[in-house]
Design an enzyme around this catalytic site. Structure first.
Site, PDB file in Angstrom:
ATOM      1  N   LYS A  36       0.823  -1.211   0.000  1.00  0.00           N
ATOM      2  CA  LYS A  36       0.000   0.000   0.000  1.00  0.00           C
ATOM      3  C   LYS A  36       0.854   1.257   0.000  1.00  0.00           C
ATOM      4  O   LYS A  36       0.463   2.283  -0.547  1.00  0.00           O
ATOM      5  CB  LYS A  36      -0.962  -0.035   1.177  1.00  0.00           C
ATOM      6  CG  LYS A  36      -1.941  -1.213   1.116  1.00  0.00           C
ATOM      7  CD  LYS A  36      -2.831  -1.276   2.331  1.00  0.00           C
ATOM      8  CE  LYS A  36      -3.793  -2.459   2.252  1.00  0.00           C
ATOM      9  NZ  LYS A  36      -3.107  -3.764   2.312  1.00  0.00           N
ATOM     10  N   LYS A  42      -8.259   0.859   6.297  1.00  0.00           N
ATOM     11  CA  LYS A  42      -7.732  -0.506   6.299  1.00  0.00           C
ATOM     12  C   LYS A  42      -6.335  -0.538   6.907  1.00  0.00           C
ATOM     13  O   LYS A  42      -5.629   0.473   6.935  1.00  0.00           O
ATOM     14  CB  LYS A  42      -7.710  -1.088   4.882  1.00  0.00           C
ATOM     15  CG  LYS A  42      -7.059  -0.219   3.821  1.00  0.00           C
ATOM     16  CD  LYS A  42      -7.304  -0.793   2.432  1.00  0.00           C
ATOM     17  CE  LYS A  42      -6.800   0.142   1.343  1.00  0.00           C
ATOM     18  NZ  LYS A  42      -7.064  -0.382  -0.016  1.00  0.00           N
ATOM     19  N   ARG A  44      -7.886  -6.866 -10.913  1.00  0.00           N
ATOM     20  CA  ARG A  44      -6.536  -7.365 -10.653  1.00  0.00           C
ATOM     21  C   ARG A  44      -5.834  -7.531 -11.999  1.00  0.00           C
ATOM     22  O   ARG A  44      -6.296  -8.269 -12.869  1.00  0.00           O
ATOM     23  CB  ARG A  44      -6.588  -8.699  -9.900  1.00  0.00           C
ATOM     24  CG  ARG A  44      -5.303  -9.515  -9.893  1.00  0.00           C
ATOM     25  CD  ARG A  44      -4.085  -8.805  -9.323  1.00  0.00           C
ATOM     26  NE  ARG A  44      -4.279  -8.292  -7.987  1.00  0.00           N
ATOM     27  CZ  ARG A  44      -4.059  -8.974  -6.871  1.00  0.00           C
ATOM     28  NH1 ARG A  44      -3.654 -10.240  -6.949  1.00  0.00           N
ATOM     29  NH2 ARG A  44      -4.222  -8.401  -5.695  1.00  0.00           N
ATOM     30  N   ARG A  74     -13.039  -8.254 -10.313  1.00  0.00           N
ATOM     31  CA  ARG A  74     -13.609  -8.856  -9.109  1.00  0.00           C
ATOM     32  C   ARG A  74     -14.714  -7.941  -8.597  1.00  0.00           C
ATOM     33  O   ARG A  74     -14.448  -6.823  -8.149  1.00  0.00           O
ATOM     34  CB  ARG A  74     -12.516  -9.049  -8.059  1.00  0.00           C
ATOM     35  CG  ARG A  74     -11.357  -9.904  -8.547  1.00  0.00           C
ATOM     36  CD  ARG A  74     -10.173  -9.843  -7.625  1.00  0.00           C
ATOM     37  NE  ARG A  74      -9.641  -8.484  -7.519  1.00  0.00           N
ATOM     38  CZ  ARG A  74      -8.641  -8.125  -6.723  1.00  0.00           C
ATOM     39  NH1 ARG A  74      -8.050  -9.023  -5.956  1.00  0.00           N
ATOM     40  NH2 ARG A  74      -8.215  -6.876  -6.690  1.00  0.00           N
ATOM     41  N   ARG A 108     -15.918  -5.118   0.076  1.00  0.00           N
ATOM     42  CA  ARG A 108     -14.694  -5.735  -0.396  1.00  0.00           C
ATOM     43  C   ARG A 108     -14.973  -6.615  -1.613  1.00  0.00           C
ATOM     44  O   ARG A 108     -16.015  -7.259  -1.684  1.00  0.00           O
ATOM     45  CB  ARG A 108     -14.060  -6.578   0.720  1.00  0.00           C
ATOM     46  CG  ARG A 108     -13.745  -5.797   1.979  1.00  0.00           C
ATOM     47  CD  ARG A 108     -13.355  -6.722   3.109  1.00  0.00           C
ATOM     48  NE  ARG A 108     -14.446  -7.618   3.499  1.00  0.00           N
ATOM     49  CZ  ARG A 108     -14.330  -8.610   4.378  1.00  0.00           C
ATOM     50  NH1 ARG A 108     -13.155  -8.827   4.954  1.00  0.00           N
ATOM     51  NH2 ARG A 108     -15.364  -9.361   4.683  1.00  0.00           N
ATOM     52  N   ASP A 111      -3.950  -3.608  -8.305  1.00  0.00           N
ATOM     53  CA  ASP A 111      -5.397  -3.467  -8.177  1.00  0.00           C
ATOM     54  C   ASP A 111      -5.810  -2.086  -8.654  1.00  0.00           C
ATOM     55  O   ASP A 111      -5.211  -1.072  -8.255  1.00  0.00           O
ATOM     56  CB  ASP A 111      -5.828  -3.670  -6.721  1.00  0.00           C
ATOM     57  CG  ASP A 111      -5.528  -5.070  -6.219  1.00  0.00           C
ATOM     58  OD1 ASP A 111      -5.430  -5.991  -7.051  1.00  0.00           O
ATOM     59  OD2 ASP A 111      -5.396  -5.250  -4.999  1.00  0.00           O
ATOM     60  N   GLU A 144      -3.414  -0.598  -5.120  1.00  0.00           N
ATOM     61  CA  GLU A 144      -2.357  -1.376  -4.486  1.00  0.00           C
ATOM     62  C   GLU A 144      -1.439  -1.961  -5.551  1.00  0.00           C
ATOM     63  O   GLU A 144      -1.851  -2.207  -6.680  1.00  0.00           O
ATOM     64  CB  GLU A 144      -2.925  -2.537  -3.649  1.00  0.00           C
ATOM     65  CG  GLU A 144      -3.656  -2.116  -2.393  1.00  0.00           C
ATOM     66  CD  GLU A 144      -4.030  -3.304  -1.513  1.00  0.00           C
ATOM     67  OE1 GLU A 144      -3.416  -4.389  -1.679  1.00  0.00           O
ATOM     68  OE2 GLU A 144      -4.920  -3.150  -0.670  1.00  0.00           O
ATOM     69  N   ASN A 175       0.806  -5.339  -5.515  1.00  0.00           N
ATOM     70  CA  ASN A 175       1.046  -6.555  -4.735  1.00  0.00           C
ATOM     71  C   ASN A 175       2.306  -7.250  -5.229  1.00  0.00           C
ATOM     72  O   ASN A 175       2.352  -7.747  -6.357  1.00  0.00           O
ATOM     73  CB  ASN A 175      -0.148  -7.497  -4.867  1.00  0.00           C
ATOM     74  CG  ASN A 175      -1.427  -6.872  -4.337  1.00  0.00           C
ATOM     75  OD1 ASN A 175      -1.676  -6.907  -3.141  1.00  0.00           O
ATOM     76  ND2 ASN A 175      -2.225  -6.296  -5.218  1.00  0.00           N
TER      77      ASN A 175
END
Length: 312
Positions: free
Chosen positions: A125, A160, A210, A224, A232, A272, A280, A282
């Site tokens: 993040k 978060k 994603r 998603r 979420r 994301d 984000e 990842n």
């Protein structure tokens, strides 16, 4: 060219073989004739500068309930391997960071994927914030006054944990929600880390995309969509996977961040994107490749191994 490959991951018997990206990477390595070994992070040790693990040889198969055969427990030095896949899930805590320090001592003689120093330097993040103009309005802070002021400014926010994963501990707080103070107290009791607060993006109802990048290049994506009663979109909390393609804006985002990912040795990355915003990056144990492969008839694991083999 046969490689000796160690996979550092969470317990192999717990995985969902129809969703787990590590399983797909292992199967592809095996299909290429590479020799597989498996160990968990708790089995990693360092003595007098030598990094070793207690683990087992491993054979994989796509059979639910019978997906792995493990050899007898043995002790092996990781510098004698060609490749180590660092694939355990976060949280990105001091245990995770310690592992990156240990594996850094063998890289790049033994190729660690992703580069452990860059994994440590790119918290998912925090790392995204380096790319100016790509994120929605974002605050990182422990200061309740700053967090309350941010919520007043934007009205509807997501709060978060800074180093969480998988959608755990993610809260949506609308204007007037009375739970903010209690939530901050709870986070404060759990740890001393700041939280991340972002403007809520209504586009999340259309999906949280994603996108997988291999060596800095986008190779596929899955959308998603969150369940009706969820903020979420993570698949394991009820998000629905949908086939998708990259938009012009998403290509722009990949073009901006891709060269930096490649320079850092971050071979396998998942980003994301919600609407026009990156949320984000990842780099620890990205997921999503099996869903993308099913929608697009691709083999992203093969692309990852092509990039790895090009470095050996």
């Amino acid at each position: 060219m046969s490689l000796k490959v160690a996979i550092q991951m969470d317990p192999i018997h717990t995985i969902n073989i129809n969703a787990d990206s590590t399983f797909a990477l292992g199967l592809e390595a095996q299909a290429r004739g590479h020799e597989l070994y498996y160990y968990e992070p708790r089995e990693l040790s360092m003595r007098d500068g030598r990094v070793y693990a207690r683990g087992r040889s491993m054979t994989l198969r796509r059979e639910v309930g019978n997906h792995s055969t493990l050899g007898s427990l043995e002790k092996f030095e990781l510098e004698k391997f060609d490749v180590v896949l660092m694939r355990q899930d976060p949280p990105f805590d001091m245990g995770y960071i310690t592992v990156t320090h240990m594996l850094e001592t063998i890289h790049p003689r033994t190729l660690v994927v992703n580069d452990p120093a860059e994994v440590r330097n790119a918290p998912e993040k925090l790392f995204a914030i380096r790319f100016e103009g790509l994120l929605p309005p974002t605050l990182i802070s422990r200061d309740p006054q700053e967090i309350r002021a941010f919520r007043r400014e934007f009205g509807d926010v997501i709060v978060k944990p800074l180093f969480g994963n998988g959608g755990m501990g993610v809260f949506r707080l609308r204007e007037g929600d009375e739970n903010l103070n209690s939530l901050l107290e709870m986070f404060g009791q759990m740890n001393r880390e700041p939280v991340i607060v972002q403007q809520y993006l209504p586009d999340v109802r259309k999906g949280d995309k994603r996108i997988i990048l291999v060596d800095g290049k986008p190779v596929g994506a899955v959308n998603r969509v969150p369940a009706a009663d969820e903020a979420r979109s993570n698949l394991h909390v009820g998000g629905m996977a949908q086939k998708t393609v990259l938009t012009k804006r998403e290509h722009e985002i990949c073009e901006i961040i891709g060269p930096d990912l490649r320079k850092r040795g971050l071979i396998f990355v998942g980003i994301d994107v919600i609407g026009d915003y990156l949320t984000e990056i990842n780099v620890t144990s990205p997921t999503g490749i099996q869903e993308i492969d099913r929608f697009d008839q691709t083999n992203i694991a093969a692309m990852v191994w092509d990039a790895i083999e090009a470095r050996r």
